[in-house]
Motif scaffolding. Structure first.
Motif, PDB file in Angstrom:
ATOM      1  N   GLN A   1       0.828  -1.206   0.000  1.00 47.80           N
ATOM      2  CA  GLN A   1       0.000   0.000   0.000  1.00 47.80           C
ATOM      3  C   GLN A   1       0.868   1.264   0.000  1.00 47.80           C
ATOM      4  N   SER A   2       1.906   1.209   0.808  1.00 41.93           N
ATOM      5  CA  SER A   2       2.788   2.379   0.895  1.00 41.93           C
ATOM      6  C   SER A   2       3.521   2.611  -0.431  1.00 41.93           C
TER       7      SER A   2
ATOM      8  N   TYR B   1       1.159   4.542  -2.350  1.00 42.04           N
ATOM      9  CA  TYR B   1       1.115   5.928  -1.876  1.00 42.04           C
ATOM     10  C   TYR B   1       2.287   6.727  -2.425  1.00 42.04           C
TER      11      TYR B   1
ATOM     12  N   GLN C   1       1.948   7.872  -5.753  1.00 38.14           N
ATOM     13  CA  GLN C   1       0.945   8.954  -5.877  1.00 38.14           C
ATOM     14  C   GLN C   1       1.375  10.193  -5.069  1.00 38.14           C
TER      15      GLN C   1
ATOM     16  N   GLY D   1       2.199  10.400  -2.057  1.00 37.08           N
ATOM     17  CA  GLY D   1       1.652  10.443  -0.690  1.00 37.08           C
ATOM     18  C   GLY D   1       2.657   9.888   0.303  1.00 37.08           C
TER      19      GLY D   1
ATOM     20  N   LEU E   1       1.529   9.418   4.087  1.00 39.77           N
ATOM     21  CA  LEU E   1       0.721   8.219   4.332  1.00 39.77           C
ATOM     22  C   LEU E   1       1.579   6.958   4.238  1.00 39.77           C
ATOM     23  N   ALA E   2       2.505   6.986   3.282  1.00 41.19           N
ATOM     24  CA  ALA E   2       3.400   5.837   3.106  1.00 41.19           C
ATOM     25  C   ALA E   2       4.234   5.611   4.365  1.00 41.19           C
TER      26      ALA E   2
ATOM     27  N   GLN F   1       2.126   3.980   7.036  1.00 44.72           N
ATOM     28  CA  GLN F   1       1.911   2.547   6.764  1.00 44.72           C
ATOM     29  C   GLN F   1       3.175   1.739   7.019  1.00 44.72           C
TER      30      GLN F   1
END
Lengths: 449, 44
Positions: A107-108, A111, A114, A116, A119-120, A123
Motif C-alpha cells: 500500500q505504501s 502511496y 501517488q 503520498g 501516508l506511506a 503505513q
C-alpha cells in the motif's frame, strides 16, 4: 565425467557459496549464489531450503514459503522444508500479522507513486512494527525519509536494514549517500563558522586587501576585564553575605550562648555560695549574740553577786541608808543568782522591800496630791521593781494616774491595761478599767461632735 | 544523490498469502540440464 554430475558439482559450489554468505548475514549475496545453484540444478533441495530460509531472514516470508513448498514437491520426505512450513502454520496469528505488514508495504508503495509520502511513512512504520525483520520496508522507509530530508530517521531505518542484510546494494548506497550528506553539512557548518569570523575583503586600486573584522570583544577587553572583576566582586560579596556571614553569625551566637550558659552556671554557683556564706554568717552572728548574751548574763550574775554580798554586809552592819541600798539592790538580777545568793538576796529584801514600798508609796501619794508627778513616778517605778502588785495594784494604779496627770497618756494606759490583765479582781483594776472607759467614751464623744 | 523516482521503481510489491499458490505455479524451474537437453535435441 558426465555433464549432469558436473552441473551437480557446480550447483553444490554455489550452494556452499550461498551458505557462507548466509552465515555472515550477507543475505543478498546468499540469494544470488543460491539462485545460481538452483539454476544449475533445480533438484538441489538444500539450496532451495536455504534460499527459503534466507528469504525468511530478510522478511520475505511468502517468498520463503514458495521455495519450501517447491522443495517439498521435489522431495516430500526427509525434507526440512516440512518442518519450516509446519512451524509457520503453527503460528497462524503471526503469519497473518506478517501478511498485514506486507499489505501495508504494498500500500505504501502505491502511496509513494501517488506522492503520498506521509501516508506511506505511516503505513511503513506500522509494517516494521508488526514485522521488524522486513528489510524491504525498512529500505523504503529510509528512501522516503531521505526524500523528505529527514536524514536522522533515514539513517535509523537504513541501519536496521543494514543489520538484517549487511551487503544489500541499496542499503549500502543509502548509507553512502547519508554519509555524503553529513559530510557536506559539516563542511557547510565549518564554512559558516569561518564566515562568522568575517574577513573583510576589498579592492584598493589593483590590490586586494583582506582585513579581519574588528572584534568588539577584543576592542572592549579592558571594559570586559573591569566588568568581570566587578561581577566577581559582586559574586564574592553575595557568597560572603548569603553563605559565610550566616555561618559566622551562627557560630558567634553559639559561642555567646555557650558563654551565657557558662555565666549562668557561674552565677548560680556563686549565688549558692553566697547563700551558704550568708547562712554561715547568720550562724556566726547568732553564735556571737548568744555568746554576748552569755557574757552579759555572766557579767550581770557577777555584778548581782557582788551587790548582794556588799549589801548583805551593809545590811548586817546597818551602816547604809535604805535608799542607797535600794538603789543597789534594784540592779540585782535575782534570777541569775544561785541558791545561796538568792537566799541572801531574799533575806535582805524580805524586810527591806516592804518597808521601802510602804514608805515610797506613802510619799508618792503625797506627791500626787501636790501634783508632784515626776517624783511620784520615780518613786512608784521603784515600788514596781520591788513589788509590782503592791497594795493590791494600788501602787500601779497610782503610777498610772501620775503618768496620766503628767501628760504621758501612753504610759498611763499601758499601766492601766497591765493592771486589768494582771490583777483583774481588784479595786485598782476596776478603777483602771473605768479610767480607760472614760477615755474611750471621751474619744467617742469627740468623734461624734 | 539518489533519485527517488528511479529507486522507487526498483521496489516491487511483495508476495501476499493470497498470491502464494499462483507464485508456486509460476516459479521458473528451468535449470541448466533442461537447457542442455534442448540444445542437444536441436543439434540432432
Amino acid at each position: 565425467m558426465d555433464y549432469t554430475t558436473k552441473l551437480s558439482y557446480q550447483s553444490m559450489h554455489w550452494y556452499n557459496d550461498g551458505l557462507k554468505k548466509a552465515k555472515i548475514r550477507d543475505l543478498s549475496g546468499a540469494v544470488t549464489s543460491l539462485k545460481k545453484s538452483l539454476q544449475y540444478n533445480r533438484d538441489n533441495i538444500a539450496a532451495r531450503n536455504l534460499l527459503g530460509l534466507v528469504y525468511y531472514g530478510r522478511g520475505d516470508v511468502m517468498e520463503a514459503l514458495v521455495e519450501w513448498i517447491l522443495s517439498k514437491n521435489f522431495q516430500s520426505h526427509d525434507n526440512i522444508a516440512n518442518y519450516y512450513i509446519q512451524k509457520l502454520r503453527e503460528k497462524e496469528g503471526e503469519l497473518e500479522a506478517i501478511n498485514q505488514a506486507v499489505k501495508r508495504y504494498n500500500q505504501s508503495l502505491e502511496y509513494c507513486r501517488q506522492n503520498g509520502e506521509d501516508l506511506a511513512i505511516i503505513q511503513l512504520k506500522k509494517a516494521v512494527t508488526a514485522h521488524p525483520s522486513f528489510v524491504k520496508a525498512h529500505q523504503l522507509l529510509a528512501l522516503i525519509y531521505m526524500h523528505t530530508e529527514q536524514y536522522a530517521y533515514a539513517r535509523q531505518s537504513i541501519r536496521t536494514a543494514h543489520k538484517l542484510d549487511t551487503t544489500n546494494e541499496f542499503t549500502l548506497r543509502c548509507l553512502h549517500e547519508l554519509n555524503q550528506i553529513r559530510r557536506s553539512r559539516n563542511v557547510k557548518i565549518k564554512e559558516g563558522e569561518k564566515k562568522d569570523k568575517h574577513t573583510i575583503t576589498y579592492n584598493l586600486g589593483n590590490e586586494m586587501i583582506i582585513q579581519p573584522v574588528s572584534n568588539t570583544l577584543k576592542d572592549n577587553a579592558g571594559l570586559h576585564t573591569i566588568l568581570n572583576i566587578t561581577l566577581g566582586l559582586a559574586v564574592g560579596v553575595a557568597v560572603m553575605w548569603f553563605l559565610i556571614l550566616p555561618a559566622i553569625t551562627s557560630s558567634r551566637q553559639e559561642k555567646a550562648n555557650i558563654q551565657t550558659v557558662e555565666f549562668s552556671d557561674q552565677i548560680a554557683t556563686q549565688t549558692a555560695q553566697i547563700s551558704a556564706l550568708k547562712k554561715e554568717l547568720d550562724g556566726y552572728r547568732s553564735t556571737s549574740e548568744e555568746t554576748e548574751n552569755v557574757q552579759a548574763t555572766a557579767a550581770s550574775t557577777q555584778e548581782s553577786y557582788e551587790i548582794v554580798m556588799v549589801m548583805k554586809a551593809h545590811y548586817l552592819a546597818n551602816d547604809m541608808s535604805d535608799a542607797a541600798m535600794l538603789e543597789e539592790l534594784l540592779k540585782v538580777n535575782p534570777d541569775s543568782l544561785g541558791t545561796e545568793g538568792r537566799k541572801s538576796f531574799d533575806e535582805i529584801t524580805e524586810t527591806l522591800y516592804p518597808r521601802l514600798c510602804s514608805s515610797l508609796y506613802t510619799t508618792s501619794k503625797q506627791n500626787v496630791e501636790v501634783a508632784n508627778y515626776d517624783t511620784a513616778i520615780v518613786n512608784l517605778e521603784q515600788v514596781m521593781k520591788m513589788d509590782e502588785g503592791y497594795d493590791d495594784g494600788g501602787a500601779m494604779l497610782l503610777l498610772a494616774q501620775a503618768y496620766e496627770n503628767s501628760g504621758d497618756q501612753d504610759q498611763a494606759n499601758l499601766k492601766y491595761q497591765k493592771l486589768i490583765e494582771s490583777y483583774p479582781d481588784t479595786d485598782a483594776a476596776k478603777n483602771a478599767k473605768e479610767a480607760l472607759d472614760a477615755q474611750n467614751g471621751g474619744a467617742e464623744e469627740e468623734e461624734e461632735e | 544523490m539518489l533519485n527517488f523516482e528511479e529507486e522507487l521503481k526498483k521496489f516491487q510489491p511483495s508476495l501476499e498469502v493470497e498470491d502464494l499458490e499462483q507464485a508456486v505455479y509460476q516459479e521458473d524451474l528451468t535449470d541448466m540440464t533442461d537447457i542442455l537437453r534442448e540444445v542437444v535435441e536441436q543439434t540432432k
